[in-house]
Design a protein around this motif. Structure first.
Motif, PDB file in Angstrom:
ATOM      1  N   GLU A 198      29.182  15.488  -1.571  1.00 34.09           N
ATOM      2  CA  GLU A 198      29.648  14.638  -0.425  1.00 34.09           C
ATOM      3  C   GLU A 198      29.082  13.415  -0.680  1.00 34.09           C
ATOM      4  O   GLU A 198      29.982  12.355  -1.071  1.00 34.09           O
ATOM      5  N   ARG A 199      28.009  13.116  -1.088  1.00 37.89           N
ATOM      6  CA  ARG A 199      27.218  11.769  -1.148  1.00 37.89           C
ATOM      7  C   ARG A 199      27.973  10.906  -2.666  1.00 37.89           C
ATOM      8  O   ARG A 199      28.214  10.112  -2.644  1.00 37.89           O
ATOM      9  N   PHE A 249      31.251   9.780  -2.268  1.00 37.24           N
ATOM     10  CA  PHE A 249      31.608   8.376  -1.058  1.00 37.24           C
ATOM     11  C   PHE A 249      31.359   7.125  -1.980  1.00 37.24           C
ATOM     12  O   PHE A 249      31.938   6.417  -1.836  1.00 37.24           O
ATOM     13  N   GLU A 250      30.247   7.215  -3.219  1.00 33.30           N
ATOM     14  CA  GLU A 250      30.314   6.237  -3.242  1.00 33.30           C
ATOM     15  C   GLU A 250      31.672   6.404  -4.763  1.00 33.30           C
ATOM     16  O   GLU A 250      31.437   5.045  -4.828  1.00 33.30           O
TER      17      GLU A 250
END
Length: 444
Positions: free
Chosen positions: A388-389, A392-393
């Protein structure tokens, strides 16, 4: 700075932009003056490096920036003055770029397709039907039965019974390739539901008809695209020992089942199911009404379309349909895909409606909020568990991806706004009628 029109044909525009050499030189000097207080150079105090030395050291490097600033400024002035809005990024080419030398004027050719003037639409003339479906007892009962099946248990079949599709077999297994066991190919007391598709294709089918206590040699081939490359495409034999054969038993529909799914009792679970079903019906009915709305809008407006947008949309439609028809092809090494007349016609409709909705949204100051974008990114990120991170990036650094997420939110907000201005009447229908209306959307 001079901007000269060289083409105006329908929505097509071309201009020559001339930036005098003196303007460029002044721009470079301006940047040097701005930077001078912070420049440090051996033999000079900070901020005291002579301009002539700065120009010799940094002038050529700043010339490119000066050119870009001048051209960007000329384009902005042009669009502000004409009111043109380019359909796509303007094409900008430097004329005689290879021959250009310091001290020459910079001449660039700018071409683009302008967005057309969008006619006003009287939204009050729109007449729409909103299909309303209530969740009846039969639908709630059907949903409860499905929940009970999902919460099923498996109980031992009568001794000597043959395993059927849908049964669970408890097995020990050892997989071998060329007679040698391979890593990760063994298991004990493994509960396998036949027909679930959780094992390699062809594995589960060979255990149908097996009895507890029997040994079965299951012959399979690993798929060519199998994740473990050392197994992909290989033939294997799994020596299986069937330790138990169990039949599925649906859970009883009672308060205990309701508690398993977070409800206080059966009545509370029924209430939750009713709410969920009616929310699904409302969402489906909205799809039907939205199609009717777009059909009406499409018939109410006509205006010239930027050919580049239509061509890009037609290519995308053709590409998507080709992949839908060839699900086995995951890459893009399939050669050129030519759009048909049907693809082009659909592209024209989509572009026309897209421009119309965008114009309505612009005039009504419709915006996608940061919280709406965050929610959209979070929903998309769920498709990549554990990453997920990183997703997002990726979105933060990718304006195109941001636009892909923003566009449907913006469109839905504009559609809601248009519906508010239309005459909408409720029409109560059955679940089957709603289903037929949804299926009809795919036929258009």
């Amino acid at each position: 700075m001079q901007v000269t029109e060289t083409l105006k044909d329908g929505l097509k525009r071309s201009y020559t932009i001339t930036v005098p050499a003196a303007d460029l030189d002044a721009k470079v000097n301006e940047k040097l003056v701005e930077a001078q207080p912070e420049v440090e150079m051996k033999g000079f105090r900070k901020g005291k490096v002579p301009m002539a030395i700065l120009k010799k050291q940094f002038g050529e490097r700043l010339m490119g920036d000066a050119m870009q600033d001048a051209i960007d400024g000329a384009m902005k002035e042009h669009f502000d003055a004409t009111g043109d809005r380019p359909a796509m990024q303007p094409k900008v080419e430097m004329k005689d770029g290879e021959k250009w030398q310091k001290g020459d004027d910079v001449v660039v050719e700018m071409s683009y397709e302008a967005l057309p003037e969008i006619p006003e639409v009287d939204l009050s003339k729109l007449k729409l039907e909103k299909l309303v479906v209530k969740a009846d007892d039969a639908a709630v009962t059907e949903a409860l039965d499905n929940i009970a099946k999902s919460a099923k248990n498996f109980e031992d079949r009568k001794k000597g019974s043959k395993a059927k599709d849908g049964d669970q077999v408890v097995i020990d297994f050892v997989g071998k390739i060329d007679g040698e066991a391979f890593e990760g190919g063994a298991g004990e007391d493994y509960p396998l539901e036949l027909g679930s598709g959780s094992f390699i294709p062809g594995f589960e089918e060979q255990l149908v008809g097996a009895k507890a206590g029997e040994e079965v040699a299951v012959k399979v081939s690993f798929p060519e695209e199998y994740g473990a490359k050392h197994l992909a495409g290989k033939e294997a034999i799994f020596d299986c020992t069937v330790k138990a054969v169990k039949e599925p038993k649906a859970a009883e529909v009672n308060d205990e089942l309701a508690k398993q799914f977070g409800a206080e009792d059966l009545e509370a679970l029924k209430g939750q199911i009713t709410e969920r079903l009616e929310a699904e019906y409302t969402g489906a009915a909205r799809q039907v009404m939205k199609r009717a709305l777009l059909d009406q809008l499409d018939g109410m407006v006509k205006f010239d379309l930027p050919p580049s947008l239509v061509e890009a949309e037609a290519n995308q439609i053709a590409h998507q349909i080709w992949h839908d028809e060839h699900p086995e092809e995951h890459g893009h090494n399939h050669g050129s895909i030519e759009p048909t007349d049907e693809h082009k016609s659909l592209a024209e409709r989509r572009v026309r409606l897209g421009l119309l909705l965008a114009e309505i949204g612009r005039k009504e100051n419709v915006e996608v909020t940061d919280s709406e974008m965050t929610q959209a990114v979070m929903m998309q990120a769920r498709q990549y568990p554990g990453q997920e991170r990183a997703f997002f990036e990726f979105v933060q650094k990718n304006p195109q991806m941001q636009q892909q997420l923003r566009a449907p939110i913006f469109e839905d907000k504009v559609v809601d706004l248009v519906v508010e201005g239309a005459k909408v009447t409720d029409k109560t229908v059955s679940k089957d009628d709603l289903q037929k209306a949804i299926e009809a959307l795919d036929e258009i």
